[in-house]
Design a protein around this motif. Structure first.
Motif, PDB file in Angstrom:
ATOM      1  N   VAL A  36      24.710  28.252  43.287  1.00 37.50           N
ATOM      2  CA  VAL A  36      22.855  27.393  44.102  1.00 37.50           C
ATOM      3  C   VAL A  36      22.487  28.702  44.497  1.00 37.50           C
ATOM      4  N   GLY A  37      23.689  30.106  45.652  1.00 34.41           N
ATOM      5  CA  GLY A  37      23.301  30.694  46.656  1.00 34.41           C
ATOM      6  C   GLY A  37      22.531  32.132  45.153  1.00 34.41           C
ATOM      7  N   LEU A  38      23.521  32.450  44.709  1.00 30.42           N
ATOM      8  CA  LEU A  38      23.546  33.256  43.613  1.00 30.42           C
ATOM      9  C   LEU A  38      22.084  32.937  42.532  1.00 30.42           C
ATOM     10  N   ARG A  39      21.877  31.946  42.575  1.00 26.91           N
ATOM     11  CA  ARG A  39      20.826  31.877  41.047  1.00 26.91           C
ATOM     12  C   ARG A  39      19.395  31.605  42.050  1.00 26.91           C
ATOM     13  N   ALA A  40      19.233  31.268  42.764  1.00 26.79           N
ATOM     14  CA  ALA A  40      18.387  30.810  44.223  1.00 26.79           C
ATOM     15  C   ALA A  40      17.834  32.192  44.458  1.00 26.79           C
ATOM     16  N   ALA A  41      18.606  32.700  44.882  1.00 28.15           N
ATOM     17  CA  ALA A  41      18.663  34.288  45.334  1.00 28.15           C
ATOM     18  C   ALA A  41      17.415  35.005  44.281  1.00 28.15           C
ATOM     19  N   ALA A  42      18.105  34.824  42.740  1.00 35.36           N
ATOM     20  CA  ALA A  42      18.099  36.047  42.268  1.00 35.36           C
ATOM     21  C   ALA A  42      16.256  35.570  41.275  1.00 35.36           C
ATOM     22  N   LEU A  43      15.798  34.375  41.792  1.00 39.75           N
ATOM     23  CA  LEU A  43      14.130  33.408  41.386  1.00 39.75           C
ATOM     24  C   LEU A  43      13.208  33.484  41.653  1.00 39.75           C
ATOM     25  N   ASP A  44      12.556  34.426  40.725  1.00 35.03           N
ATOM     26  CA  ASP A  44      10.707  33.501  41.131  1.00 35.03           C
ATOM     27  C   ASP A  44      10.208  32.724  41.325  1.00 35.03           C
ATOM     28  N   HIS A  45       8.663  32.273  41.822  1.00 37.88           N
ATOM     29  CA  HIS A  45       8.260  31.017  41.414  1.00 37.88           C
ATOM     30  C   HIS A  45       7.085  30.793  41.528  1.00 37.88           C
ATOM     31  N   CYS A  46       6.435  30.247  41.138  1.00 37.96           N
ATOM     32  CA  CYS A  46       4.863  30.566  41.245  1.00 37.96           C
ATOM     33  C   CYS A  46       4.460  28.952  41.214  1.00 37.96           C
TER      34      CYS A  46
END
Length: 144
Positions: A36-46
């Motif tokens: 979770v920590g690795l993926r959340a840091a790598a994702l951008d969002h709108c």
């Protein structure tokens, strides 16, 4: 608040096992918190909330999209920071106007994504009988 939602979706949607064997192609042992920590840091969002007339009620981050209501119940979301990755992951749902009492709402009264690409997302909202109609809605898109 949006970050918490992303973490829950990632944690529940992709891995239910306690141990993780591979993260981004690397063999690793770790907990779900590592993933979770690795993926959340790598994702951008709108993400946003759109009124039934096609105007924007909320945008996260601020001003990340604009919307056009093209026909009855059909909305086009244009990502202002596009093009995104080739395959952003998006979700959309209708906001049913009831109180927090838990009464009301109809699971057949909903929203469906028609198409998504690196620049825009098209979706339709409708009545419980399947007819297209204007509805308030919320969406969230994430990408690398």
């Amino acid at each position: 608040m949006l970050k918490i939602v992303l973490l829950v979706v990632i944690a529940t949607g992709c891995c239910l096992a306690r141990e993780i064997v591979s993260i981004n192609g690397e063999n690793r042992n770790g907990t779900i918190q590592d993933l979770v920590g690795l993926r959340a840091a790598a994702l951008d969002h709108c993400a946003g909330r759109v009124k039934k007339d096609g105007s924007i009620r909320e945008s996260f981050p601020s001003n990340c999209f604009h919307v056009t209501k093209t026909k009855k119940g059909i909305y086009e979301i244009y990502f202002k920071n596009g093009p995104l990755s080739d395959s952003p992951v998006c979700t959309v749902t209708q906001v049913f106007p009831v109180s927090f009492s838990g009464d009301g709402g109809d699971t057949k009264d909903n929203a469906v994504i028609m198409n998504v690409d690196a620049y825009k997302m098209f979706y339709v909202t409708g009545k419980s009988n399947g007819d297209r109609t204007d509805r308030e809605s919320m969406f969230m898109c994430v990408w690398d």
